[in-house]
Design a protein around this motif. Structure first.
Motif, PDB file in Angstrom:
ATOM      1  N   SER A  65      16.389  -5.315 -89.350  1.00  0.00           N
ATOM      2  CA  SER A  65      15.944  -6.526 -88.665  1.00  0.00           C
ATOM      3  C   SER A  65      14.430  -6.560 -88.639  1.00  0.00           C
ATOM      4  N   GLY A  66      13.909  -7.695 -88.205  1.00  0.00           N
ATOM      5  CA  GLY A  66      12.466  -7.851 -88.069  1.00  0.00           C
ATOM      6  C   GLY A  66      11.883  -8.798 -89.083  1.00  0.00           C
ATOM      7  N   SER A  67      10.608  -9.096 -88.895  1.00  0.00           N
ATOM      8  CA  SER A  67       9.871  -9.960 -89.817  1.00  0.00           C
ATOM      9  C   SER A  67       8.379  -9.818 -89.524  1.00  0.00           C
ATOM     10  N   GLU A  68       7.596 -10.330 -90.430  1.00  0.00           N
ATOM     11  CA  GLU A  68       6.127 -10.306 -90.299  1.00  0.00           C
ATOM     12  C   GLU A  68       5.606  -8.869 -90.292  1.00  0.00           C
ATOM     13  N   THR A  69       5.407  -8.281 -89.114  1.00  0.00           N
ATOM     14  CA  THR A  69       4.811  -6.943 -89.050  1.00  0.00           C
ATOM     15  C   THR A  69       5.688  -5.887 -88.398  1.00  0.00           C
ATOM     16  N   GLU A  70       6.795  -6.266 -87.773  1.00  0.00           N
ATOM     17  CA  GLU A  70       7.617  -5.315 -87.046  1.00  0.00           C
ATOM     18  C   GLU A  70       9.050  -5.315 -87.597  1.00  0.00           C
ATOM     19  N   PHE A  71       9.517  -4.139 -87.997  1.00  0.00           N
ATOM     20  CA  PHE A  71      10.834  -4.007 -88.612  1.00  0.00           C
ATOM     21  C   PHE A  71      11.572  -2.825 -88.007  1.00  0.00           C
ATOM     22  N   THR A  72      12.899  -2.931 -88.035  1.00  0.00           N
ATOM     23  CA  THR A  72      13.744  -1.883 -87.479  1.00  0.00           C
ATOM     24  C   THR A  72      14.918  -1.628 -88.403  1.00  0.00           C
ATOM     25  N   LEU A  73      15.204  -0.356 -88.600  1.00  0.00           N
ATOM     26  CA  LEU A  73      16.439   0.075 -89.261  1.00  0.00           C
ATOM     27  C   LEU A  73      17.297   0.724 -88.189  1.00  0.00           C
ATOM     28  N   THR A  74      18.522   0.250 -88.053  1.00  0.00           N
ATOM     29  CA  THR A  74      19.450   0.804 -87.076  1.00  0.00           C
ATOM     30  C   THR A  74      20.657   1.383 -87.784  1.00  0.00           C
ATOM     31  N   ILE A  75      20.998   2.606 -87.386  1.00  0.00           N
ATOM     32  CA  ILE A  75      22.232   3.227 -87.847  1.00  0.00           C
ATOM     33  C   ILE A  75      23.115   3.297 -86.621  1.00  0.00           C
ATOM     34  N   SER A  76      24.202   2.543 -86.630  1.00  0.00           N
ATOM     35  CA  SER A  76      24.931   2.302 -85.390  1.00  0.00           C
ATOM     36  C   SER A  76      25.648   3.549 -84.868  1.00  0.00           C
ATOM     37  N   SER A  77      26.198   4.347 -85.758  1.00  0.00           N
ATOM     38  CA  SER A  77      26.932   5.546 -85.355  1.00  0.00           C
ATOM     39  C   SER A  77      26.737   6.587 -86.443  1.00  0.00           C
ATOM     40  N   LEU A  78      25.838   7.513 -86.168  1.00  0.00           N
ATOM     41  CA  LEU A  78      25.415   8.444 -87.222  1.00  0.00           C
ATOM     42  C   LEU A  78      26.557   9.315 -87.724  1.00  0.00           C
ATOM     43  N   GLN A  79      26.700   9.358 -89.038  1.00  0.00           N
ATOM     44  CA  GLN A  79      27.626  10.254 -89.693  1.00  0.00           C
ATOM     45  C   GLN A  79      26.852  11.435 -90.252  1.00  0.00           C
ATOM     46  N   SER A  80      27.567  12.496 -90.568  1.00  0.00           N
ATOM     47  CA  SER A  80      26.897  13.713 -91.049  1.00  0.00           C
ATOM     48  C   SER A  80      26.068  13.445 -92.303  1.00  0.00           C
ATOM     49  N   GLU A  81      26.539  12.525 -93.127  1.00  0.00           N
ATOM     50  CA  GLU A  81      25.845  12.239 -94.392  1.00  0.00           C
ATOM     51  C   GLU A  81      24.594  11.368 -94.199  1.00  0.00           C
ATOM     52  N   ASP A  82      24.344  10.920 -92.983  1.00  0.00           N
ATOM     53  CA  ASP A  82      23.190  10.050 -92.719  1.00  0.00           C
ATOM     54  C   ASP A  82      21.931  10.830 -92.359  1.00  0.00           C
ATOM     55  N   PHE A  83      22.064  12.136 -92.169  1.00  0.00           N
ATOM     56  CA  PHE A  83      20.878  12.918 -91.821  1.00  0.00           C
ATOM     57  C   PHE A  83      20.043  13.084 -93.088  1.00  0.00           C
ATOM     58  N   ALA A  84      18.841  12.485 -93.038  1.00  0.00           N
ATOM     59  CA  ALA A  84      18.022  12.323 -94.231  1.00  0.00           C
ATOM     60  C   ALA A  84      16.645  11.803 -93.795  1.00  0.00           C
ATOM     61  N   VAL A  85      15.793  11.521 -94.781  1.00  0.00           N
ATOM     62  CA  VAL A  85      14.510  10.888 -94.512  1.00  0.00           C
ATOM     63  C   VAL A  85      14.612   9.422 -94.928  1.00  0.00           C
ATOM     64  N   TYR A  86      14.058   8.548 -94.114  1.00  0.00           N
ATOM     65  CA  TYR A  86      14.117   7.114 -94.351  1.00  0.00           C
ATOM     66  C   TYR A  86      12.701   6.563 -94.514  1.00  0.00           C
TER      67      TYR A  86
END
Lengths: 108, 123
Positions: A65-86
């Motif tokens: 979500s977001g626009s212009e200068t502010e953005f967000t990435l949301t992971i709603s329910s972390l799974q083991s395979e989601d542990f990483a660098v974004y």
């Protein structure tokens, strides 16, 4: 050159919890922003483009979500395979399409 | 299936030259930009530049202008990243990726990536 700032640098989250990652641009990039996931020893993978559109095959638990200068990435329910660098990256000012410094999501 | 296959790892000495490659398949290589990204050991992603193989139009990030040369041979669907005189600080993983530009939405993204080429520069 547009500077992309990600926060926090490290996010400790328990499996099943929600993770919220931020990306701020030094000037407006409209909606021209993408998010990537990188696991150790692997190439980055596209998650989100156009600030909020999931790439092909990306699970619905990932949202942008977001626009212009502010953005967000949301992971709603972390799974083991989601542990990483974004990483976020803007596409608004060719040819200098800078990346943010990254947020490491680690297991709490 | 879109694929980008990069050349293998390289070990070089300071001052030597090097050219690494990225071969595309499964899509129109000629009509899609290819970008190059550097990742130094333990660090984040850095944008280097892009090339449009159809006419070899090239754009560099200011940080890499004059430091590397990006080129392409559309006849064999291959893009290249080249150094004339390597430095120890060039030690890094280098990725190529397709920069897809959606003319309908105006959105761009690096939607397919190569596996990376590790370049080690050491005396």
């Amino acid at each position: 050159e547009i500077v992309m700032t990600q926060s926090p640098a490290t996010l400790s989250v328990s499996p099943g919890e929600r993770a919220t990652l931020s990306c701020r641009a030094s000037q407006s990039v409209t909606n021209n922003l993408a998010w990537y996931q990188q696991k150790p020893g692997q190439a980055p993978r596209l998650l989100i483009y156009g600030a909020s559109t999931r790439a092909t095959g990306i699970p619905a638990r990932f949202s942008g979500s977001g626009s212009e200068t502010e953005f967000t990435l949301t992971i709603s329910s972390l799974q083991s395979e989601d542990f990483a660098v974004y990483y976020c990256q803007h596409y608004n000012n060719w040819p200098s399409l800078t990346f943010g410094g990254g947020t490491k999501v680690e297991i709490k | 299936e879109v694929q980008l296959v990069q050349s293998g790892a390289e070990v070089k000495k300071p001052g030597e030259s090097l050219k690494i490659s990225c071969k595309g398949s499964g899509y129109s290589f000629t009509n899609n930009w290819i970008g190059w990204v550097r990742q130094m050991p333990g660090k984040g992603l850095e944008w280097m530049g892009i090339i449009y193989p159809s006419d070899s139009e090239t754009k560099y990030s200011p940080s890499f202008q004059g430091q590397v040369t990006i080129s392409a041979d559309k006849s064999i669907s291959t893009a290249y990243l080249q150094w004339n005189s390597l430095k120890a600080s060039d030690t890094a993983m280098y990725y190529c990726a397709r920069l897809y530009y959606d003319i309908l939405t105006g959105y761009s993204r690096l939607d397919h990536w190569g596996q990376g080429t590790l370049v080690t520069v050491s005396s």
